[in-house]
Design an enzyme around this catalytic site. Sequence first.
Site, PDB file in Angstrom:
ATOM      1  N   GLY A 163       7.136   1.408  -5.598  1.00  0.00           N
ATOM      2  CA  GLY A 163       6.135   0.346  -5.681  1.00  0.00           C
ATOM      3  C   GLY A 163       6.645  -0.958  -5.113  1.00  0.00           C
ATOM      4  O   GLY A 163       7.814  -1.305  -5.282  1.00  0.00           O
TER       5      GLY A 163
ATOM      6  N   ARG B 242       6.383   6.614  -1.285  1.00  0.00           N
ATOM      7  CA  ARG B 242       7.150   7.540  -2.110  1.00  0.00           C
ATOM      8  C   ARG B 242       7.293   8.833  -1.315  1.00  0.00           C
ATOM      9  O   ARG B 242       6.304   9.388  -0.837  1.00  0.00           O
ATOM     10  CB  ARG B 242       6.456   7.770  -3.456  1.00  0.00           C
ATOM     11  CG  ARG B 242       6.525   6.532  -4.352  1.00  0.00           C
ATOM     12  CD  ARG B 242       5.852   6.765  -5.708  1.00  0.00           C
ATOM     13  NE  ARG B 242       6.149   5.656  -6.617  1.00  0.00           N
ATOM     14  CZ  ARG B 242       5.425   4.563  -6.738  1.00  0.00           C
ATOM     15  NH1 ARG B 242       4.357   4.411  -5.970  1.00  0.00           N
ATOM     16  NH2 ARG B 242       5.741   3.612  -7.598  1.00  0.00           N
TER      17      ARG B 242
ATOM     18  N   ASP C 230      14.167   2.942 -10.154  1.00  0.00           N
ATOM     19  CA  ASP C 230      15.074   4.035 -10.477  1.00  0.00           C
ATOM     20  C   ASP C 230      14.846   5.271  -9.609  1.00  0.00           C
ATOM     21  O   ASP C 230      15.791   5.980  -9.260  1.00  0.00           O
ATOM     22  CB  ASP C 230      15.005   4.395 -11.967  1.00  0.00           C
ATOM     23  CG  ASP C 230      13.588   4.691 -12.438  1.00  0.00           C
ATOM     24  OD1 ASP C 230      12.641   4.608 -11.624  1.00  0.00           O
ATOM     25  OD2 ASP C 230      13.421   5.008 -13.633  1.00  0.00           O
TER      26      ASP C 230
ATOM     27  N   THR D 172      11.455  -3.976  -8.736  1.00  0.00           N
ATOM     28  CA  THR D 172      10.356  -3.376  -9.488  1.00  0.00           C
ATOM     29  C   THR D 172       9.787  -4.391 -10.469  1.00  0.00           C
ATOM     30  O   THR D 172      10.545  -5.100 -11.134  1.00  0.00           O
ATOM     31  CB  THR D 172      10.804  -2.115 -10.253  1.00  0.00           C
ATOM     32  OG1 THR D 172       9.759  -1.717 -11.156  1.00  0.00           O
ATOM     33  CG2 THR D 172      12.078  -2.342 -11.043  1.00  0.00           C
TER      34      THR D 172
ATOM     35  N   ASP E 284       8.433  -3.627 -13.121  1.00  0.00           N
ATOM     36  CA  ASP E 284       8.441  -3.016 -14.453  1.00  0.00           C
ATOM     37  C   ASP E 284       9.617  -3.453 -15.327  1.00  0.00           C
ATOM     38  O   ASP E 284       9.592  -3.232 -16.539  1.00  0.00           O
ATOM     39  CB  ASP E 284       8.465  -1.491 -14.334  1.00  0.00           C
ATOM     40  CG  ASP E 284       7.283  -0.946 -13.550  1.00  0.00           C
ATOM     41  OD1 ASP E 284       6.216  -1.589 -13.575  1.00  0.00           O
ATOM     42  OD2 ASP E 284       7.418   0.114 -12.908  1.00  0.00           O
TER      43      ASP E 284
ATOM     44  N   ASP F 128      12.418  -2.117 -15.726  1.00  0.00           N
ATOM     45  CA  ASP F 128      12.839  -0.940 -16.493  1.00  0.00           C
ATOM     46  C   ASP F 128      14.151  -0.324 -16.023  1.00  0.00           C
ATOM     47  O   ASP F 128      14.471   0.816 -16.375  1.00  0.00           O
ATOM     48  CB  ASP F 128      11.740   0.122 -16.473  1.00  0.00           C
ATOM     49  CG  ASP F 128      11.396   0.602 -15.058  1.00  0.00           C
ATOM     50  OD1 ASP F 128      11.853  -0.025 -14.074  1.00  0.00           O
ATOM     51  OD2 ASP F 128      10.655   1.591 -14.935  1.00  0.00           O
TER      52      ASP F 128
ATOM     53  N   ARG G 257       4.137   0.961 -15.957  1.00  0.00           N
ATOM     54  CA  ARG G 257       4.376   2.401 -16.152  1.00  0.00           C
ATOM     55  C   ARG G 257       4.647   2.678 -17.639  1.00  0.00           C
ATOM     56  O   ARG G 257       3.849   2.322 -18.491  1.00  0.00           O
ATOM     57  CB  ARG G 257       5.528   2.899 -15.275  1.00  0.00           C
ATOM     58  CG  ARG G 257       5.222   2.858 -13.790  1.00  0.00           C
ATOM     59  CD  ARG G 257       6.248   3.623 -12.987  1.00  0.00           C
ATOM     60  NE  ARG G 257       7.603   3.163 -13.240  1.00  0.00           N
ATOM     61  CZ  ARG G 257       8.696   3.767 -12.777  1.00  0.00           C
ATOM     62  NH1 ARG G 257       8.599   4.869 -12.066  1.00  0.00           N
ATOM     63  NH2 ARG G 257       9.901   3.275 -13.030  1.00  0.00           N
TER      64      ARG G 257
END
Length: 338
Positions: A18, A79, A110, A132, A134, A136, A178
């Site tokens: 992303g 992706r 990741d 990212t 996110d 995360d 996510r």
Amino acid sequence: MASEKKEIKTIGVLTSGGDAPGMNAAIRAVVRRGLGRGLKVYGIYRGYDGLMEEDLKELTGKDVSDTIQKGGTVLYTARCAEMRTLEGQKHAAETCRKYGIEGLVVIGGDGSYRGAQCLAHQGINVVGVPGTIDLDISCTEYTIGFDTSVNTAMEAIDKVRDTSTSHERCSIIEVMGRNAGYLALWCGIANGAEDILLPEKYDYDEQKIIDNIIDSRRRGKKHHIIINAEGVGHSASMARRLEAATGIETRATILGHMQRGGSPTAKDRVYASIMGCMAVDLLMEGKSERVVGYKNGKFQDFDIDEALAMVKGIDEYQYEIATAMSGGYKKDAKVKRS
């Protein structure tokens, strides 16, 4: 007698997964730092797909001029399912060798790191940069794009609150992330939400939310803001159930991909620039299978295997503070500092 490490003369840079605001600042930093240190720098388009299809270009300083303020990624992103296969990984490594790319900077999350890890196993020096929204990636307290994204969402939620108050309604606002709840947590605190639903914490007991909405209305609240993380989701159906149970008009707003776009904040521009330069420096030092991160107030590098193996949870203290600030149904929550 130990052989000397081969001096790196050519590197590549790609963005994968992303997109995130600030990726262009990182690309720009890799290119200009690389050129400044006498390297040839290739930009690889559309992530790992660019290695599969040999869609790459040698970049100059001019190629990255006037990009630091732009959202998205000038190298585009995708992706790549082929990178999940050994055949694809070997093909990607062969493309690197064909163009003399001895070091690769991978900007992404990741999933992108796993692709980089596979390339390292094929003999390509790799360094990951965390890109990212996110937040995360476990080894770092900062990821490129999060700051811009949370500010974008915060401003949108403020606007929804205005109309929610005017109509005396309940609003469920779904943010991205996510399966991680960091965006939702930060928006919950920043926007003063009455309820925050995180995939790491939510117990799917809607009666608690219903009781909180009714109690808030009894106390004179003219609106009720629920921040719902993407990992919980189903905001539209939840809105219908809450409205039926409370009798209060309830609307769902899914902010979606607007959170990925827009001009990056100063923090995302500066931190991304530092991380991009650091990635080049690590490759020049002969290092590989490293991930650039920010932890305890310092920019650091981590082993990519360790970074992928780490588990990142929601900070308990931050979550308890968010709950306490909401004035919601967890009034007896004990706040503990980790």
